[in-house]
Design a protein around this motif. Structure first.
Motif, mmCIF file in Angstrom:
data_model
loop_
_atom_site.group_PDB
_atom_site.id
_atom_site.type_symbol
_atom_site.label_atom_id
_atom_site.label_comp_id
_atom_site.label_asym_id
_atom_site.label_seq_id
_atom_site.Cartn_x
_atom_site.Cartn_y
_atom_site.Cartn_z
ATOM 1 N N LEU A 1 0.806 -1.046 -0.025
ATOM 2 C CA LEU A 1 -0.051 -0.116 -0.005
ATOM 3 C C LEU A 1 0.785 1.283 0.019
ATOM 4 N N ILE A 2 0.433 2.098 -0.910
ATOM 5 C CA ILE A 2 1.037 3.438 -1.051
ATOM 6 C C ILE A 2 0.308 4.658 -0.231
ATOM 7 N N ALA A 3 0.799 5.261 0.679
ATOM 8 C CA ALA A 3 0.175 6.444 1.189
ATOM 9 C C ALA A 3 0.866 7.905 1.265
ATOM 10 N N ALA A 4 0.222 8.792 1.193
ATOM 11 C CA ALA A 4 0.762 10.228 1.404
ATOM 12 C C ALA A 4 0.592 10.563 2.905
ATOM 13 N N ASN A 5 1.882 11.109 3.232
ATOM 14 C CA ASN A 5 1.962 11.346 4.728
ATOM 15 C C ASN A 5 2.558 12.859 5.092
ATOM 16 N N LEU A 6 2.197 13.405 6.100
ATOM 17 C CA LEU A 6 2.585 14.508 6.634
ATOM 18 C C LEU A 6 4.410 14.628 6.497
ATOM 19 N N GLY A 7 5.047 15.273 5.943
ATOM 20 C CA GLY A 7 6.549 15.221 6.307
ATOM 21 C C GLY A 7 7.058 15.782 7.370
ATOM 22 N N VAL A 8 7.860 14.812 7.877
ATOM 23 C CA VAL A 8 8.602 15.361 9.192
ATOM 24 C C VAL A 8 9.875 14.432 9.278
ATOM 25 N N ASN A 9 10.764 15.447 9.854
ATOM 26 C CA ASN A 9 12.166 14.992 10.220
ATOM 27 C C ASN A 9 12.142 14.454 11.514
ATOM 28 N N GLU A 10 12.249 12.970 11.593
ATOM 29 C CA GLU A 10 12.126 12.362 12.992
ATOM 30 C C GLU A 10 13.097 12.384 13.858
ATOM 31 N N LYS A 11 14.272 12.839 13.053
ATOM 32 C CA LYS A 11 15.514 13.350 13.899
ATOM 33 C C LYS A 11 15.629 14.695 14.357
ATOM 34 N N ASN A 12 14.551 15.656 14.098
ATOM 35 C CA ASN A 12 14.796 16.865 14.730
ATOM 36 C C ASN A 12 14.560 16.913 15.997
ATOM 37 N N PRO A 13 15.471 17.541 16.808
ATOM 38 C CA PRO A 13 15.284 17.489 18.276
ATOM 39 C C PRO A 13 14.288 18.138 19.011
ATOM 40 N N LEU A 14 13.591 19.043 18.294
ATOM 41 C CA LEU A 14 12.371 19.378 18.788
ATOM 42 C C LEU A 14 11.155 18.623 18.794
ATOM 43 N N TYR A 15 11.342 17.890 17.551
ATOM 44 C CA TYR A 15 10.124 16.812 17.433
ATOM 45 C C TYR A 15 10.361 15.698 18.472
ATOM 46 N N GLN A 16 11.496 15.108 18.705
ATOM 47 C CA GLN A 16 11.814 14.168 19.586
ATOM 48 C C GLN A 16 11.583 14.719 21.067
ATOM 49 N N GLU A 17 11.901 16.070 21.434
ATOM 50 C CA GLU A 17 11.583 16.427 22.788
ATOM 51 C C GLU A 17 10.000 16.669 23.042
ATOM 52 N N PHE A 18 9.256 16.996 21.925
ATOM 53 C CA PHE A 18 7.963 16.873 22.000
ATOM 54 C C PHE A 18 7.146 15.669 22.496
ATOM 55 N N LEU A 19 7.915 14.651 21.641
ATOM 56 C CA LEU A 19 7.374 13.208 21.784
ATOM 57 C C LEU A 19 7.455 12.698 23.418
ATOM 58 N N LYS A 20 8.744 13.137 23.669
ATOM 59 C CA LYS A 20 9.262 12.770 25.062
ATOM 60 C C LYS A 20 8.049 13.684 26.240
ATOM 61 N N LYS A 21 7.847 14.583 26.242
ATOM 62 C CA LYS A 21 7.025 15.508 26.915
ATOM 63 C C LYS A 21 5.665 14.779 26.879
#
Length: 398
Positions: free
Chosen positions: A291-311
């Motif tokens: 299956l092929i899907a379009a998804n919102l682009g996100v840089n999973e290595k972005n420190p701010l993204y990782q910090e948000f997930l942790k919080k």
């Protein structure tokens, strides 16, 4: 004498209640006239600063609305712990929009005319945002969404902003991927909502531009059976199927009935589908593989993204679902905080601040608004390979 005293007291109470009632009616009438006349209703200048919020918290789309709400409240808690805005606490006045245009408009009218909010935050459904946009424009109140992605929102008004990319990019990307894989005739099974129809329209237009053709079937949001629609598409002989849903529950419904029918063909879908439980169920592996899907682009290595997930994990004791929409919600609250902090509560001044945003870092990525209040960003392509969701190219490697 006592009887006369009681009677007089009753008359005074009735008169007082009548006066209060008349004042309430007059206030509501004045505020409504302000909206109809294009004047900004008065904004409260004392006590907590209120931001209105219309989020789907019941029904299938609550699966998207709840993480958006929790992420916004996480940002609010952090802001208020650090002193709020010039000593005033920031509050979300939340109403359940139920992913319903009429409910959203009713909520917005109350938020504007009674609660006097300068900003309305909409999270979850394009139909809510599109329905409220004319009211926000007339009343000159900022309308901001971290998740409303219908292409129609681009031209919804000068006071309408979002930090989630338009589905114009999602529809085009899926069409280009389908055509590059040789799918000349694609069936589209679309939910009857502004969001889903918007993706379908863009997909269909782009595939036709490339030389392909489309057969469309539509189902209602309250549907519990799409077998007839699937049978119609099977009978016309399609190369692949794009199913477009408003909620993960509808993706589960479609995948389940495809599995039951033992109809195996290439599948494409939109980003919301990826929250469906079927993708984690081995019983459906033969249906979902490839299956092929379009998804919102996100840089999973972005420190701010990782910090948000942790919080988020620490605050709620769970992993965040729809993590990018949640991250964009978190970013949006901080963005609105900064707009108020710098330019005050006048919506015109808040709008000026938002229009000036360029290369702003956040958990959801770097944000720059274009002239329409849309982010300069897009979607990425994903594919299920050996049961895992991985990056994919528009043109597959030979």
């Amino acid at each position: 004498m006592a009887h006369k005293h009681i009677k007089k007291s009753t008359q005074i109470i009735i008169a007082a209640v009548a006066v209060v009632f008349i004042l309430m009616i007059w206030s509501a009438y004045y505020q409504q006239r302000a909206i109809e006349g294009g004047r900004q209703p008065a904004v409260n200048t004392a006590g907590p600063i209120q931001i209105g919020a219309i989020i789907p918290l019941s029904g299938d789309v609550a699966a998207v609305g709840m993480p958006i709400k929790k992420a916004a409240e996480l940002a609010l808690e952090e802001i208020n712990k650090s002193g709020g805005i010039n000593g005033r606490q920031l509050r979300l006045n939340i109403r359940d929009g139920r992913c319903d245009a009429r409910e959203a408009v009713n909520a917005a009218e109350t938020l504007i005319t009674i609660d006097h909010v300068p900003i309305i935050f909409t999270g979850g459904c394009s139909s809510e945002t599109l329905a409220v946009a004319p009211l926000a424009e007339r009343s000159r109140v900022i309308l901001f969404s971290p998740s409303a992605t219908s292409p129609e929102i681009t031209n919804a008004g000068e006071y309408v902003f979002r930090n989630a990319p338009s589905d114009a990019s999602q529809g085009r990307l899926l069409a280009e991927a389908a055509f590059a894989r040789g799918y000349q005739k694609v069936g589209v099974l679309q939910e009857q909502t502004d969001y889903a129809v918007g993706i379908s329209i863009i997909f269909s237009a782009r595939l036709k531009e490339l030389g392909g053709s489309v057969q469309v079937e539509t189902y209602r949001s309250d549907a519990v059976n799409v077998r007839d629609e699937l049978a119609n598409l099977k009978n016309v002989g399609i190369d692949a199927l794009l199913f477009v849903v408003q909620s993960p529950a509808k993706a589960d419904l479609i995948l389940n009935q495809l599995h039951e029918s033992e109809w195996h063909l290439p599948l494409l879908t939109n980003d919301v589908s990826l929250g469906a439980s079927s993708f984690m169920d081995e019983r459906y592996a033969d249906t979902t593989e490839g299956l092929i899907a379009a998804n919102l682009g996100v840089n999973e290595k972005n420190p701010l993204y990782q910090e948000f997930l942790k919080k988020y994990r620490e605050a709620y004791g769970e992993e965040v679902t729809f993590p990018l929409y949640a991250a964009l919600s978190y970013d949006a609250i901080y963005l609105l905080r900064d707009a108020i902090l710098k330019n005050g509560l006048n919506p015109e001044n808040i709008r000026a601040y938002l229009m000036s945003v360029k290369d702003r870092p956040g958990a959801g990525g770097t944000l720059t608004f274009d002239k329409n209040g849309d982010p300069v960003a897009g979607h990425v392509l994903k594919q299920i390979v050996n049961g895992k969701l991985v990056e994919a190219e528009v043109k597959p490697k030979s």
